[in-house]
Write an enzyme that holds these catalytic residues in place. Structure first.
Site, PDB file in Angstrom:
ATOM      1  N   HIS A  27       0.837  -1.200   0.000  1.00 42.74           N
ATOM      2  CA  HIS A  27       0.000   0.000   0.000  1.00 42.74           C
ATOM      3  C   HIS A  27       0.874   1.253   0.000  1.00 42.74           C
ATOM      4  O   HIS A  27       1.478   1.610   1.006  1.00 42.74           O
ATOM      5  CB  HIS A  27      -0.938  -0.003   1.204  1.00 42.74           C
ATOM      6  N   HIS A  34      -4.495  -6.124  -5.945  1.00 43.85           N
ATOM      7  CA  HIS A  34      -4.291  -7.297  -5.107  1.00 43.85           C
ATOM      8  C   HIS A  34      -5.616  -7.751  -4.505  1.00 43.85           C
ATOM      9  O   HIS A  34      -6.625  -7.052  -4.581  1.00 43.85           O
ATOM     10  CB  HIS A  34      -3.242  -7.035  -4.022  1.00 43.85           C
ATOM     11  N   CYS A  69     -11.966  -5.826   7.456  1.00 46.98           N
ATOM     12  CA  CYS A  69     -11.422  -6.120   6.133  1.00 46.98           C
ATOM     13  C   CYS A  69     -10.095  -6.836   6.321  1.00 46.98           C
ATOM     14  O   CYS A  69      -9.514  -6.804   7.401  1.00 46.98           O
ATOM     15  CB  CYS A  69     -11.146  -4.837   5.349  1.00 46.98           C
ATOM     16  N   HIS A  71      -6.776  -9.336   4.043  1.00 47.60           N
ATOM     17  CA  HIS A  71      -6.166  -9.900   2.839  1.00 47.60           C
ATOM     18  C   HIS A  71      -5.930 -11.389   3.044  1.00 47.60           C
ATOM     19  O   HIS A  71      -5.264 -11.762   4.010  1.00 47.60           O
ATOM     20  CB  HIS A  71      -4.817  -9.229   2.554  1.00 47.60           C
ATOM     21  N   GLU A  89      -8.877  -9.636  14.807  1.00 43.90           N
ATOM     22  CA  GLU A  89      -9.203  -8.214  14.934  1.00 43.90           C
ATOM     23  C   GLU A  89     -10.302  -7.928  15.944  1.00 43.90           C
ATOM     24  O   GLU A  89     -10.295  -6.881  16.587  1.00 43.90           O
ATOM     25  CB  GLU A  89      -9.605  -7.637  13.576  1.00 43.90           C
ATOM     26  N   TYR A 106     -12.500  -2.110  -6.344  1.00 43.20           N
ATOM     27  CA  TYR A 106     -12.472  -0.656  -6.201  1.00 43.20           C
ATOM     28  C   TYR A 106     -11.032  -0.158  -6.168  1.00 43.20           C
ATOM     29  O   TYR A 106     -10.090  -0.911  -5.913  1.00 43.20           O
ATOM     30  CB  TYR A 106     -13.205  -0.199  -4.928  1.00 43.20           C
ATOM     31  N   GLU A 116      -5.630   2.408  -2.337  1.00 42.07           N
ATOM     32  CA  GLU A 116      -6.165   1.049  -2.186  1.00 42.07           C
ATOM     33  C   GLU A 116      -6.589   0.627  -3.587  1.00 42.07           C
ATOM     34  O   GLU A 116      -7.296   1.372  -4.267  1.00 42.07           O
ATOM     35  CB  GLU A 116      -7.381   1.035  -1.254  1.00 42.07           C
ATOM     36  N   GLU A 118      -7.997  -2.891  -5.041  1.00 44.59           N
ATOM     37  CA  GLU A 118      -8.301  -4.247  -4.612  1.00 44.59           C
ATOM     38  C   GLU A 118      -9.478  -4.881  -5.342  1.00 44.59           C
ATOM     39  O   GLU A 118     -10.463  -4.210  -5.657  1.00 44.59           O
ATOM     40  CB  GLU A 118      -8.626  -4.257  -3.111  1.00 44.59           C
ATOM     41  N   TRP A 163     -14.767   2.228   0.225  1.00 40.19           N
ATOM     42  CA  TRP A 163     -15.172   0.888  -0.176  1.00 40.19           C
ATOM     43  C   TRP A 163     -16.516   0.527   0.433  1.00 40.19           C
ATOM     44  O   TRP A 163     -17.341  -0.070  -0.230  1.00 40.19           O
ATOM     45  CB  TRP A 163     -14.092  -0.155   0.148  1.00 40.19           C
TER      46      TRP A 163
END
Length: 191
Positions: A27, A34, A69, A71, A89, A106, A116, A118, A163
């Site tokens: 980022h 990604h 959110c 990855h 989290e 987005y 961002e 992604e 997003w």
């Protein structure tokens, strides 16, 4: 047990995996496309959990967004990545995990210029536990009704993650008229 590298899955223009890179280095001002995901968690009353990103986050610090959110790591099954992030989290155990926007994509730039970029499938889940947020990830949280979330997106999209705003609008486009409030009916909250 050795810790897995915190790499992200890089994607080509068609959204196909074509490499990997350390998440900490991806980022920036020229973020490559990604793979990521977003999840909306609902409680037994049909409310959705919103979180305010930690002020220590590199992108969109302090901004209100969906429940969490993350990855997926290279080779990690998407569902397993969602479950892993919920636990780390928010200390949540998820029930009824459902993929609702499999091709959401987005690109957005925050105030500092970090991009961002992604492909970010969107998931719904339910939980019966109270969240216990990791302060490095989450500054605050609130349970809101889908209608309250829809009103917030309509009234102040600038105060929310870009997003989440796009996701809520796309979810609203999936149905023409729906007034129920179960998790699968979040798609009816805007309009």
């Amino acid at each position: 047990m050795p810790m897995m590298p915190d790499d992200v899955v890089l994607l080509d223009a068609a959204g196909r995996p074509n490499g990997r890179a350390p998440r900490a280095h991806v980022h920036d001002h020229a973020t490559p496309l990604h793979l990521a995901f977003s999840c909306y968690v609902f409680d037994s009353q049909g409310r959705v959990l919103l979180t305010r990103r930690s002020l220590a986050k590199r992108t969109w610090p302090g901004v209100w967004t969906n429940s969490f959110c993350g990855h997926p790591r290279p080779g990690e099954e998407p569902r397993a990545a969602v479950v892993r992030h919920a636990a780390s989290e928010l200390a949540l155990v998820l029930d009824d995990l459902e993929l609702v926007l499999p091709r959401f994509r987005y690109c957005a730039t925050d105030a500092s210029g970090v991009v961002e970029n992604e492909v970010c499938p969107v998931w719904f889940a339910t939980t019966r536990r109270a969240p216990d947020p990791d302060p490095a990830e989450v500054a605050e949280l609130r349970w809101v009704t889908p209608q309250e979330l829809g009103r917030a997106v309509d009234a102040a999209p600038w105060a929310l993650s870009p997003w989440m705003v796009e996701q809520v609008l796309q979810l609203g486009d999936l149905v023409e008229d729906d007034t129920t409030t179960s998790p699968s009916d979040l798609v009816g909250m805007v309009g």
